[in-house]
Each structure stands twice: as C-alpha cells, then as structure tokens.
Design an enzyme around this catalytic site. Structure first.
Site, PDB file in Angstrom:
ATOM      1  N   LYS A 116     111.577  75.063  72.535  1.00  0.00           N
ATOM      2  CA  LYS A 116     110.734  74.084  71.840  1.00  0.00           C
ATOM      3  C   LYS A 116     111.067  72.671  72.314  1.00  0.00           C
ATOM      4  O   LYS A 116     110.186  71.825  72.399  1.00  0.00           O
ATOM      5  CB  LYS A 116     110.968  74.173  70.327  1.00  0.00           C
ATOM      6  N   GLU A 200     113.066  67.021  63.612  1.00  0.00           N
ATOM      7  CA  GLU A 200     111.723  66.430  63.515  1.00  0.00           C
ATOM      8  C   GLU A 200     111.540  65.808  62.148  1.00  0.00           C
ATOM      9  O   GLU A 200     112.137  66.265  61.174  1.00  0.00           O
ATOM     10  CB  GLU A 200     110.656  67.536  63.606  1.00  0.00           C
ATOM     11  N   HIS A 235     108.281  79.434  55.937  1.00  0.00           N
ATOM     12  CA  HIS A 235     107.721  79.034  57.232  1.00  0.00           C
ATOM     13  C   HIS A 235     107.142  80.207  57.999  1.00  0.00           C
ATOM     14  O   HIS A 235     107.021  80.162  59.219  1.00  0.00           O
ATOM     15  CB  HIS A 235     108.766  78.318  58.095  1.00  0.00           C
ATOM     16  N   ARG A 292     101.923  84.431  74.208  1.00  0.00           N
ATOM     17  CA  ARG A 292     101.662  85.869  74.002  1.00  0.00           C
ATOM     18  C   ARG A 292     100.447  86.000  73.115  1.00  0.00           C
ATOM     19  O   ARG A 292      99.902  85.006  72.633  1.00  0.00           O
ATOM     20  CB  ARG A 292     102.858  86.489  73.295  1.00  0.00           C
TER      21      ARG A 292
HETATM   22  P1  ADP Z   1     108.313  79.196  64.662  1.00  0.00           P
HETATM   23  O1  ADP Z   1     108.751  79.315  66.074  1.00  0.00           O
HETATM   24  O2  ADP Z   1     109.289  79.780  63.723  1.00  0.00           O
HETATM   25  O3  ADP Z   1     106.918  79.670  64.476  1.00  0.00           O
HETATM   26  P2  ADP Z   1     107.282  76.487  64.323  1.00  0.00           P
HETATM   27  O4  ADP Z   1     107.827  75.300  65.004  1.00  0.00           O
HETATM   28  O5  ADP Z   1     105.992  77.018  64.819  1.00  0.00           O
HETATM   29  O6  ADP Z   1     108.378  77.627  64.341  1.00  0.00           O
HETATM   30  O7  ADP Z   1     107.150  76.149  62.763  1.00  0.00           O
HETATM   31  C1  ADP Z   1     106.895  77.138  61.794  1.00  0.00           C
HETATM   32  C2  ADP Z   1     106.353  76.508  60.527  1.00  0.00           C
HETATM   33  O8  ADP Z   1     107.234  75.540  59.970  1.00  0.00           O
HETATM   34  C3  ADP Z   1     105.057  75.764  60.699  1.00  0.00           C
HETATM   35  O9  ADP Z   1     103.951  76.618  60.678  1.00  0.00           O
HETATM   36  C4  ADP Z   1     105.081  74.795  59.534  1.00  0.00           C
HETATM   37  O10 ADP Z   1     104.723  75.428  58.330  1.00  0.00           O
HETATM   38  C5  ADP Z   1     106.523  74.436  59.419  1.00  0.00           C
HETATM   39  N1  ADP Z   1     106.817  73.203  60.166  1.00  0.00           N
HETATM   40  C6  ADP Z   1     107.168  73.131  61.472  1.00  0.00           C
HETATM   41  N2  ADP Z   1     107.369  71.853  61.842  1.00  0.00           N
HETATM   42  C7  ADP Z   1     107.140  71.092  60.751  1.00  0.00           C
HETATM   43  C8  ADP Z   1     107.207  69.679  60.468  1.00  0.00           C
HETATM   44  N3  ADP Z   1     107.575  68.810  61.396  1.00  0.00           N
HETATM   45  N4  ADP Z   1     106.890  69.253  59.224  1.00  0.00           N
HETATM   46  C9  ADP Z   1     106.553  70.129  58.270  1.00  0.00           C
HETATM   47  N5  ADP Z   1     106.494  71.454  58.452  1.00  0.00           N
HETATM   48  C10 ADP Z   1     106.783  71.951  59.673  1.00  0.00           C
HETATM   49  P1  ADP Z   2     103.171  84.583  64.882  1.00  0.00           P
HETATM   50  O1  ADP Z   2     103.042  83.120  65.051  1.00  0.00           O
HETATM   51  O2  ADP Z   2     102.311  85.382  65.784  1.00  0.00           O
HETATM   52  O3  ADP Z   2     103.139  85.011  63.485  1.00  0.00           O
HETATM   53  P2  ADP Z   2     106.043  84.963  64.805  1.00  0.00           P
HETATM   54  O4  ADP Z   2     106.873  83.915  65.447  1.00  0.00           O
HETATM   55  O5  ADP Z   2     106.045  85.056  63.339  1.00  0.00           O
HETATM   56  O6  ADP Z   2     104.597  84.852  65.422  1.00  0.00           O
HETATM   57  O7  ADP Z   2     106.499  86.349  65.416  1.00  0.00           O
HETATM   58  C1  ADP Z   2     105.566  87.343  65.711  1.00  0.00           C
HETATM   59  C2  ADP Z   2     106.233  88.659  65.535  1.00  0.00           C
HETATM   60  O8  ADP Z   2     107.274  88.748  66.435  1.00  0.00           O
HETATM   61  C3  ADP Z   2     106.807  88.832  64.149  1.00  0.00           C
HETATM   62  O9  ADP Z   2     105.981  89.591  63.325  1.00  0.00           O
HETATM   63  C4  ADP Z   2     108.107  89.529  64.395  1.00  0.00           C
HETATM   64  O10 ADP Z   2     107.983  90.907  64.160  1.00  0.00           O
HETATM   65  C5  ADP Z   2     108.370  89.352  65.846  1.00  0.00           C
HETATM   66  N1  ADP Z   2     109.529  88.518  66.071  1.00  0.00           N
HETATM   67  C6  ADP Z   2     109.678  87.213  65.845  1.00  0.00           C
HETATM   68  N2  ADP Z   2     110.895  86.809  66.183  1.00  0.00           N
HETATM   69  C7  ADP Z   2     111.545  87.896  66.636  1.00  0.00           C
HETATM   70  C8  ADP Z   2     112.852  88.140  67.143  1.00  0.00           C
HETATM   71  N3  ADP Z   2     113.748  87.195  67.242  1.00  0.00           N
HETATM   72  N4  ADP Z   2     113.170  89.389  67.543  1.00  0.00           N
HETATM   73  C9  ADP Z   2     112.269  90.371  67.453  1.00  0.00           C
HETATM   74  N5  ADP Z   2     111.028  90.198  66.971  1.00  0.00           N
HETATM   75  C10 ADP Z   2     110.674  88.997  66.571  1.00  0.00           C
HETATM   76 MG    MG Z   3     105.302  78.875  65.284  1.00  0.00          MG
END
Ligand code: ADP
Ligand code: ADP
Ligand code: MG
Length: 699
Positions: A116, A200, A235, A292
C-alpha cells in the site's frame, strides 16, 4: 482460447470460475486439501488433484504443488481466484517460468500495487488524489508518532502489505499511539510476514467506493463503473451494491478515469479494482488497488450484463476486451450480502461446524452470457452444500446472495425477501442481522458511510424477543407428528394420528406440558381434542444468559418477561406436513413454517424469522446438573498470541486475560466475573483445540 485450466482456489470462487469455464467449453482442474476431499469445488471441476493437508500454508498457498498439478494434468493456465496466491507476484512469475499462463496481471503490476505504501508513492506521481498521511520507509516508533501528531488524530495505522482489514488500528489520541502501533505490527508480521506500516488521516463518515477496471494486452483499459462497499464491520465488507447511490455522472466519470489512470500507471492487464475512500461531499482519495477478481464482482456483472471471469479468460488468452467503454452502460441495481458463519452478537465471532440443513431462496447458481437486460433476480454463489462443514482452516463464508432489481428499491425488497427464505441449521449465521441491516432506515435511505453498523448499533443488535405463539405451535406440531410417526413405526398405532383419538390416548398423556427455551423460557400446555389440541402458553420468562467468555458483545439480553398477557387457549390443528414443511391452524391463524430438529433444538423458520427452541424433554437428561467448572475455554481452535493474566492474580469482570488468534481474527477472552486466576494453562505461541480450558479461575 485455452482448452483446460487449473483453479488454484476453493469455495465459492472456485465454483464460480468453473461455471464460466464449463459454459465456454474449457475443461477444469480443481486442487484441494485433505479437509476438502468432498468439497463442492472438487465436484464442480472435471478433474481434481490433492495438494496437501488442511492448513492453507501446506496446500492452497503451496505454489510449487499447484504448478506441478497443472503440468501433470496438462492445464495451460491457472486462475488464482481471490485470497490465497492471487496477489502473490512470485507465484505469477513461477507460473510463467513453468510455461503456464497466470490469469491475472503481470507480476510487475502486482508488485507495484502489492505494498500500500509503494502504491501510494506511485499514485502520487500519477496525480491520483491521496489521503494525507505518511507512507515512507522510516519505521522508527518515535518518528511514526511524530508523523501521526503532524497528520492529526484520529489516525489510521495500516499494514503496508495488508489486506482483509487485518492489522488496521484507529488511533484516537497521541497517548494511544505506541500501543496501537505495537499491536498493528504484531498482526502485520504474523499475517503478512512484513511489519511495515503506514499512517493516514482517519476520515469521518467516509464511503468506500471502488471502481472495477479491466485492461487487455492490446493497450485497451476501461472501467465497469463503481461499487459502494461502505457497509462494513471491522473494516470488512458486509453489503456491496452497484451502482453507488447518489453518484452524479460527472463524478462517476472522474473516478472511473482516475482508476484507469492508476491501472495504466502500473501497466495493468486483466481485472482489477481501484478502491477509493470518499467524503460525504464527494471528494475521493486513492486507498489501494486489488490486483485480482474481487469477492463482490457479481454486482458489477449484474448491472453491466457481463461475465467478468469470461473477460479474464479472454484477456489471458491474448484476446482484446469484449467491449469498449462506450458500449458499457448501467442497467438496474444490484446488491450483494455476504452470508457468513459468524455470530454478530458476539463481536462477529466465526462459527464452525456442519451445515445440517440449508434452505435457500429460488435462485440461479451462476449463468451469464445471456440476456443483459433481464438478469436473474436472485443469484447465489456458494461453495458449500447441506452436510458440508465450515472448518477453522478457511474463510467462514457460506455464500454470497446477490439480487438484481430495476431500481434500488426493488433490489432491496428482493434482498429482504431472499434473506427471509435463507435457512441454516448447524451454525450461527449473520442472516437475521443482514435482514435487519437491509431493512434499516439508514441503509434503505442510502445514508451510507463506513460507520453505518456502529452508528445504528441499537436497532441492528436488538435485544432478544420472545418467540410468538405461532412459532411454539409449529414446534409442538412437529414434536407431536414425530412422536406419532415413531409410535406408528413401532406398530402400536395405525392411521392418521391427528384424526385418531385412540392413538393419542394410548401413547400419550391426555394433558401435556412442554417446555422450551431460547433467551426465554416457555411452557406450553396441550390438551387433546378430537380435531387437534387445545394450545395455551404461559408467560415467557427471561433467563439469565450464561457468561460469555469471549467476543466483545456488550449487549444485555432482555431479561424481562415477554409483553402482554398470556393468550387464551386456542385450537391447534396440523393441516398438512411434507417432510419438514408444516402447515397449521392456530385459532383463526393459518401458519406455515419449516421445523428442523437438531438434537434437542427445534429450529423453526416462519414469517422470515429463525427461532431456536431448545426442547426440554422430561424423559431425557433426568437428573443431569449443570456444572460450573470455573474454566475459560477456547471459542474455537487457534493460537495463543498473548497471555495477560498470571497465576494468583486478582481480576475484575471483563478484564482481558488471554488473546487468541483464530480464523484470521484476534479474540479476547475476558474474565466472566471478578475472581482469582488459579492456573494459566497455555503460553504464547501454543496451539489450542476448540473448547480447551485456557485458565482455571475462581470466582
Ligand atoms: P484492506 O486491504 O484491508 O482492504 P483498505 O486500505 O482497503 O484495507 O481499507 C479497508 C477499509 O478501512 C476501507 O474500506 C474503509 O472502511 C476503512 N478505511 C481505510 N482507510 C481509511 C481512512 N483513511 N479513513 C477512514 N476509513 C478508512
Ligand atoms: P475484497 O475487497 O474482495 O473483499 P478482501 O481483502 O476482504 O477483499 O479479501 C478477499 C478474500 O481474500 C477474503 O474473503 C479472504 O478470504 C481472502 N483473504 C484476505 N486476506 C487473506 C490472507 N491474508 N490470507 C488468505 N486469504 C485472505
Ligand atoms: Mg481494501
């Protein structure tokens, strides 16, 4: 086009990919772990190869074995699904080195977006807007704290290599910073093997809006509009919809173009998602790119009449994108609900066990490539069937329920109805919670932001309600019918029990008192009549809930008795039953429902609700007493990550004693009441079995 592909995944996404391959006449190879020998995804493919034991590290994450399986079976390409190896650049390279096509972006694009932090640096250069923060290499705690102070609290800490909401910590003040940083780094290293973090500005009331992008190897890149995934817990996405409500066309185009710019900046190919965090005023910032296919891709398919897996296969085979930007349009509205084996009332703690009964609304599994103007109103993407187990090894998702409507209102109504028809016995699920969620004023009126669930806590996590007389009458009817069937099969009686007086009197007492309980205790009196039973109910009384040893639920069960006076006696008549389906008359009411018995619990599904009534059979368990062992047990199999209590220590009710990690989440085991720790039975790093006592405790 390929003639055979290998699907390096399990569950619903493996089944989903197989469905498109089948439609296109492409043969499929499944891979599976020992835990999945009888899994649906194995049955969905033409061939299947065992790749190792249950833990993902030894099977689904074992790239070498998967590549060997592809070579052995003559597959030309590998579809990684989501999760597991889907965002692993080394695996993508290893596929290519082995002469296989990786159905996904080039390794270079995955690397560029994989961190990220690095992705944010690149996006800055491509003029994509970013949330104020720090995403550099320096990781010294004092330096990071100074950055957080500069950004201003609340600050969000994220694992640079993170995903699935893991490691993320909101820090409200400078005083909490160091502890949150340590906890974030601990989860980051254990989940991703990398403890780099970024900080952030934590936005207030933001929306999560993401853009589906697609690029081919001929230089074409386009967007398939947006999905709103604001409804989240921890989240993680709970409901997803497309298009995003209240999205002006100009902003849609601006976000789409920013997403295409992001994809182009890294030489992207295939399906990808650019996630943005948006303020209520519409201003938006790049958050991350998922390289993906996304879990929630079906809502995009429904509104655009496309099959994104078909697009992935075509692009991977070197074909151009099937459509141009101008040929894409939004048609109607789609909503997806993720049906999980989890307990919303216990902090969404995953639930494991066997799906003893699964009843679903009428739906199609997955069928596309048909009429874009008339998608099926209900689609279910599932990876499990009745009889299958949700194990602690993998994601506890049972299915994705996706509905389409001509507009949002129609989609919402269809979702509520479909959820009412979803019946699961054997595991705790979030179905009732999802139904309250889609029917809540906040969601129905599209008052969306990522705090929607927390903000509406009181209406979404309602105190328990006593079961209505109709549900108890259905339970009684089912019990009577099964007792009668048993008597008949034992040859003591012939004919229809409900119209035969003699049968009942021979086998059963003339007047019976039946007791049931859920959060309440119920006593039902039945007295025999020629045309049924006279049914009367006493007051339902609340029971003392057992002390929960885990989860963060602070919900107090309604301990009062149910409202109103006990109803007068009514005539109960069993009109018909086919298997578990019952039709009864209760007084003037006609009631339909499904009753499934699971040991001592009668699961009654009626009026869109699910009642779990424990039946206290006076003949069984006579003399058994409840034992309070004073022990605190593991809520599921997992690993101890922290022990916060020591032998001899005095603790207060609610104090955290042990932290476990299981099913990709941390679970805190807290003291059920004030007391003394007599013994700590496990140390950090130990694996513990489901139900294992973790500590001996004296009140
Ligand atoms: P992940 O890889 O776990 O999906 P993300 O960076 O996409 O992580 O963030 C997941 C969720 O966390 C977002 O969908 C949002 O709800 C919350 N989030 C992420 N960044 C922020 C932010 N700067 N301020 C508020 N909420 C955030
Ligand atoms: P999306 O934004 O598509 O919801 P997520 O970040 O929540 O994506 O992850 C998608 C899927 O990948 C989840 O349902 C989970 O099963 C799988 N996943 C996420 N992180 C991991 C991890 N560290 N190891 C294995 N599977 C993971
Ligand atoms: Mg995300």
């Amino acid at each position: 086009m390929f003639t055979k592909i290998l699907i390096a995944n399990r569950g619903e996404i493996a089944c989903r990919v197989a469905a498109t391959a089948r439609r296109l006449g492409i043969k499929t190879v499944a891979v599976y772990s020992e835990a999945d020998a009888n899994a649906l995804h194995v049955a969905s493919c033409d061939e299947a190869i065992l790749i190792g034991p249950a833990p993902a590290k030894e099977s689904y994450l074992c790239g070498e074995r998967i590549i060997a399986a592809a070579r052995e079976t003559g597959a030309q390409a590998i579809h990684p699904g989501y999760g597991f190896l889907s965002e692993n650049a080394e695996f993508a390279e290893a596929c290519v080195a082995a002469g296989l096509v990786f159905i996904g972006p080039p390794a270079s694009a995955m690397r560029a977006m994989g961190s990220k932090s690095a992705a944010k640096t690149l996006m800055e250069q491509a003029d994509v807007p970013l949330v104020p923060g720090y995403h550099g290499e320096q990781q010294d705690p004092d330096f990071l704290q100074a950055q957080a102070d500069r950004i201003g609290y609340p600050v969000l800490l994220k694992a640079s290599a993170g995903g699935g909401g893991k490691g993320m910590r909101v820090v409200d003040s400078a005083a909490q910073f160091k502890e949150a940083l340590a906890s974030c780094k601990r989860e980051a290293i254990s989940s991703f093997g990398n403890d780099q973090v970024l900080a952030e500005k934590y936005l207030q009331r933001p929306r999560h809006i993401e853009i589906q992008v697609f690029a081919d190897t001929h230089g074409n890149c386009l967007y398939l509009f947006e999905r709103d995934c604001s409804v989240q817990r921890r989240h993680q996405k709970v409901l997803e919809e497309a298009p995003a409500p209240n999205m002006p066309p100009e902003r849609r185009a601006a976000m789409g173009e920013a997403a295409v710019a992001a994809a182009r900046a890294v030489g992207y190919v295939g399906a990808g998602t650019v996630e943005f965090i948006a303020n209520q005023d519409g201003s938006f910032y790049f958050m991350e790119m998922n390289t993906r296919l996304q879990v929630e891709h079906p809502v995009t398919e429904m509104i655009t009449g496309t099959d994104l897996v078909e697009w992935q296969l075509r692009v991977a085979a070197g074909e151009p994108l099937p459509k141009t930007q101008e040929q894409l349009a939004i048609h109607g509205h789609a909503i997806e609900a993720r049906i999980y084996a989890e307990n919303p009332d216990k902090g969404f703690l995953p639930s494991i066990g066997t799906l003893r009964h699964l009843g679903t609304p009428a739906s199609v599994m997955f069928e596309l490539g048909g009429d874009a103007k008339a998608p099926a109103p209900v689609r279910i993407d599932a990876g499990v069937r009745a009889g299958d187990a949700i194990s602690p090894f993998y994601d506890p998702m049972i299915a994705k329920l996706i509905v389409w409507g001509a507009n949002r209102q129609q989609a919402l109504a269809r979702m509520a109805q479909a959820l009412s028809q979803y019946q699961v016995v054997g595991l705790t699920t979030n179905v009732a919670f999802l139904k309250r969620l889609v029917q809540s004023t906040a969601f129905a009126s599209a008052d969306l932001d990522t705090g929607l669930i927390e903000r509406n806590h009181d209406t979404l996590f309602t105190a328990a309600h006593a079961a209505p007389a109709a549900a108890l009458a259905l339970a009684c009817a089912a019990l009577m019918a099964s007792e009668q069937a048993q008597a008949a099969s034992e040859g003591r009686h012939r004919g229809d029990p409900w119209s035969s007086a003699t049968g009942w009197r021979l086998n059963q007492p003339y007047l019976r008192a039946l007791s049931f309980s859920d959060e309440f205790d119920y006593t039902v009196h039945l007295s025999y009549r020629a045309d049924g039973w006279l049914f009367s109910m006493g007051h339902a009384t609340g029971t003392e809930g057992s002390n929960s040893s885990s989860g963060s639920s602070d919900r107090d069960k309604d301990k009062n008795s149910a409202d109103g006076d006990a109803p007068a006696a009514q005539l109960l008549h069993l009109s018909a039953h086919h298997g578990d389906d019952y039709a009864i008359r209760l007084g003037e009411q006609t009631v339909h429902g499904v009753v499934r018995r699971d040991d001592d619990v009668l699961h009654v599904f009626t009026g869109g609700a699910h009642y779990q009534l424990a039946y206290h059979d006076p003949m069984a368990h006579a003399g058994e007493a409840e034992l309070d062992t004073g022990r605190l047990t593991a809520p599921m199999p997992g690993k101890v990550v922290a022990v916060l209590a020591a032998k001899g220590q005095q603790v207060k009710r609610g104090e955290a004693l042990v932290i476990m990690e299981a099913m990709k989440m941390e679970h805190t085991i807290a003291a059920p009441h004030d007391g003394v720790i007599e013994e700590v039975l496990y140390a950090v790093g130990d694996q513990v079995a489901d139900g294992a006592p973790l500590l001996a405790f004296r009140a």
